[in-house]
Design a protein around this motif. Sequence first.
Motif, mmCIF file in Angstrom:
data_model
loop_
_atom_site.group_PDB
_atom_site.id
_atom_site.type_symbol
_atom_site.label_atom_id
_atom_site.label_comp_id
_atom_site.label_asym_id
_atom_site.label_seq_id
_atom_site.Cartn_x
_atom_site.Cartn_y
_atom_site.Cartn_z
ATOM 1 N N GLY A 187 0.877 5.072 3.567
ATOM 2 C CA GLY A 187 0.407 3.781 3.317
ATOM 3 C C GLY A 187 1.079 2.693 4.134
ATOM 4 N N LEU A 194 0.611 -1.268 0.161
ATOM 5 C CA LEU A 194 0.229 -0.196 0.017
ATOM 6 C C LEU A 194 0.802 1.249 0.092
ATOM 7 N N LYS A 211 -1.251 0.386 6.748
ATOM 8 C CA LYS A 211 -0.854 -0.986 7.030
ATOM 9 C C LYS A 211 -0.628 -1.323 8.334
#
Length: 156
Positions: A97, A59, A101
């Motif tokens: 990201g 991500l 995550k």
Amino acid sequence: MQIFSTFEYSSYIELAVSELERKGIKKEDIFIVPLNTRTEARRILDSLHRADGVSLIDLGMSLATAFSVIGASIGFKLSWGPIYWGIISAFIGFILGLGIKLFMFKVIKKKQRLLRGKHSEVILIVDCNAMDAEVVEQTLWKNLALGVSKVRADRL
């Protein structure tokens, strides 16, 4: 023939053992092994030789790419130019990201792992004749075994 089965730690193990004894299986032919459960937390970062299939940077890389494109596009109008703003926004996207995550893995997935399904905690091994194998297997399934497998003794 040996029959292996796994159970949750519950009273069904005792019921299965007593039912097997009533059906003629000797106490010496029944072996119960409790499994130790994991006490330490799983590692977040994988090594070169061990990977658990969970990726933390996928991500982050996706958001870094998207943010760098947007940052480079906007950078044409800003003073430092598109290259610097593309790199800065890529770094911001990657950190964002990675943070998302990590939050999902540490908070949300941990709750799902704790609440998810049944875990085998006890192995029950029964040594019996080939004629009794079907009866033993049905008895174990009836007493909520999580898994049952038969192994012929002559092939060991």
